[in-house]
Design a protein around this motif. Structure first.
Motif: not given
Ligand SMILES: *Cc1c(COP(=O)(O)O)cnc(C)c1O
Length: 368
Positions: A46-62
Motif C-alpha cells: 500500500d505504501l508503494g501505491a500511496a507514494l506513487g500517487h503522491a509522486a504525481l503531484e510532486l510539482n506542487r508544494y505539499p
C-alpha cells in the motif's frame, strides 16, 4: 583543513560534538531502540501505491498544514487514550526532534531557560543549545525516579520557560506518575513538554499525559512513529496540546516542512496501525525476558516501560560494552557509570544478547 571552531561559530556551539550513537558493525544492533520487526507486507504494498500517487503531484508544494495527516493522528490518539483529541490540537514534523526544536524556537531561545531531569534524552539539551536556550539539569533520586516535591521546588526556584519530562524515560526506562506531571505543571509558568516517544511499550495501567490536557494550555505531549510504529526511517513525530500551542508553532515552522511523500507515507502507516503495533506485545515480552534473566547473572535493571532495559551494575561498563561487542552484540553505553542500555527486539536478538552477556559475566567473574 579548517575545523568548525576556527569559523565564526556561535560561542555556545564551540567544542561540542554532534549527537549520535556509535554505529559500529555488529551482528546484533541493540543500541538505538528501533523496532527490528519487518514492516507488514500489506503495508509495503500500500505504501508503494500511496507514494506513487503522491509522486504525481510532486510539482506542487505539499499541504502546508498537513490537515489530513493531523486528522489521522488525532484519531489514533483519541482511540488509544480515551481522551478526545482534535486535529487542531495536533501538530506534526520530521521526527519528534523537529517538533521539540519548534517548541524551543517558540517558547525557548535567547535569554530563556529549559530544564530537564537528567539522565534523560540527550537531545533535549542539544536542541536547547541549538536554539540558544540555556539548560539546567533537574535532579533525580539515586534510583533514577523523580521526587515530585523536590522537582517541583527546583522548577519554582529556576523558573524555566520550558520543562522536559521524558515518560517512559530514556535511558532509564521508567514511566513517570501523572501526579508528578501534574505537580510540575502547577510549579511552572512555562510550557511542560512530556516526551512520550516510548509510551506504546508502557506496562499495563500506565496512563498517558494526554489525559491531563483538558484545562492545561501549557502542557505539550510529544509522540513519534520512530519506535513502536517501527518507522524510524519515515521521520514523523507529532504532538498534542491546546490548539493555541499549535497556533504558536506556526510562527516558527518552515513553510511546507513536511513533504507530500512523508505525509502520504505516514497516513498509509496510520491506516495500518493495528498491524504495525502487533509487534509491540512481542517486544514487551522480550523486554520482560531480559529483566527476568538478569538476577541469575548477578545483574539488575531499572523498571522498564520502554523497548529497552538499563542494566548493571558493572565495575567497568565500557569494558562490558566492548566485551559484548566482541561477541557480536552492540548495546549502548549511555555514560552512566555501571550501567548499559540494551534494546529489546526479536526473540533471536534477545537469545544472542543473553548468551553473550552470560559469557561476559562468566569470563569476568561477575566483576566486569
Ligand atoms: C527516540 C526518541 C525520540 C524520537 O525522535 P524522532 O525524531 O521522532 O525519531 C524522541 N524522544 C525520545 C526520548 C527518544 O528516545
Amino acid at each position: 583543513m579548517t575545523g568548525p571552531d576556527e569559523l565564526p561559530l556561535r560561542p555556545e556551539l564551540r567544542g561540542r560534538s554532534p549527537y549520535g550513537a556509535p554505529q559500529v558493525p555488529a551482528a546484533y544492533r541493540l543500541n538505538t531502540n528501533e523496532n527490528p520487526h519487518p514492516l507488514p507486507a500489506e503495508l509495503l504494498a500500500d505504501l508503494g501505491a500511496a507514494l506513487g500517487h503522491a509522486a504525481l503531484e510532486l510539482n506542487r508544494y505539499p499541504d502546508r498544514d498537513a490537515v489530513a495527516l493531523r486528522t489521522d493522528l488525532a484519531g489514533y490518539l483519541s482511540r488509544t487514550s480515551g481522551e478526545a483529541v482534535t486535529p487542531q490540537q495536533v501538530w506534526a514534523a520530521n521526527g519528534s526532534n523537529e517538533v521539540l526544536q519548534q517548541i524551543l524556537q517558540a517558547f525557548g531561545g535567547g535569554g530563556r531557560t529549559a530544564l530537564g531531569f537528567t539522565p534523560s534524552y540527550s537531545m533535549h539539551p542539544i536542541i536547547s543549545a541549538g536554539t540558544g536556550t540555556a539548560w539546567v539539569d533537574g535532579h533525580r533520586r539515586g534510583d533514577f525516579t523523580i521526587d515530585a516535591a523536590a522537582a517541583a521546588a527546583q522548577v519554582r526556584e529556576v523558573r524555566p520557560d520550558v520543562v522536559f519530562v521524558t515518560s517512559p524515560n530514556n535511558p532509564t526506562g521508567t514511566a513517570v506518575a501523572l501526579e508528578t506531571i501534574e505537580q510540575l505543571y502547577s510549579a511552572t509558568a512555562g510550557v511542560l513538554v512530556v516526551d512520550e516517544a516510548y509510551t506504546e511499550f508502557a506496562r499495563a495501567g500506565t496512563r498517558s499525559a494526554l489525559t491531563l490536557l483538558p484545562g492545561r494550555p501549557r502542557l505539550i505531549v510529544s509522540r513519534t512513529m520512530s519506535k513502536a510504529f517501527g518507522m524510524a526511517g519515515l521521520r514523523l513525530g507529532y504532538l498534542a496540546a491546546d490548539a493555541a500551542v499549535v497556533d504558536a508553532l506556526q510562527l516558527v515552522r518552515l513553510p511546507y516542512h513536511l513533504s507530500s511523500l512523508t505525509q502520504a507515507a505516514a497516513r498509509m502507516a496510520l491506516a495500518h496501525t493495528d498491524a504495525l503495533l502487533a509487534t509491540v506485545d512481542e517486544v514487551k515480552a522480550q523486554r520482560d525476558r531480559i529483566v527476568e534473566a538478569l538476577p541469575a547473572l548477578g545483574l539488575t535493571s531499572v523498571p522498564s516501560d520502554a523497548n529497552f532495559v538499563l542494566f548493571g551494575h558493572f565495575a567497568d561498563a565500557p569494558a562490558a560494552w566492548r566485551a559484548l561487542l566482541d561477541r557480536g552484540v552492540l548495546v549502548r553505553d549511555v555514560g552512566l557509570p555501571g550501567w548499559l542500555r540494551v534494546t529489546a527486539g526479536t526473540a533471536t536478538e534477545t537469545d544472542a544478547f543473553l548468551t553473550a552477556l552470560a559469557a561476559v559475566v562468566a569470563e569476568h567473574g561477575g566483576r566486569t
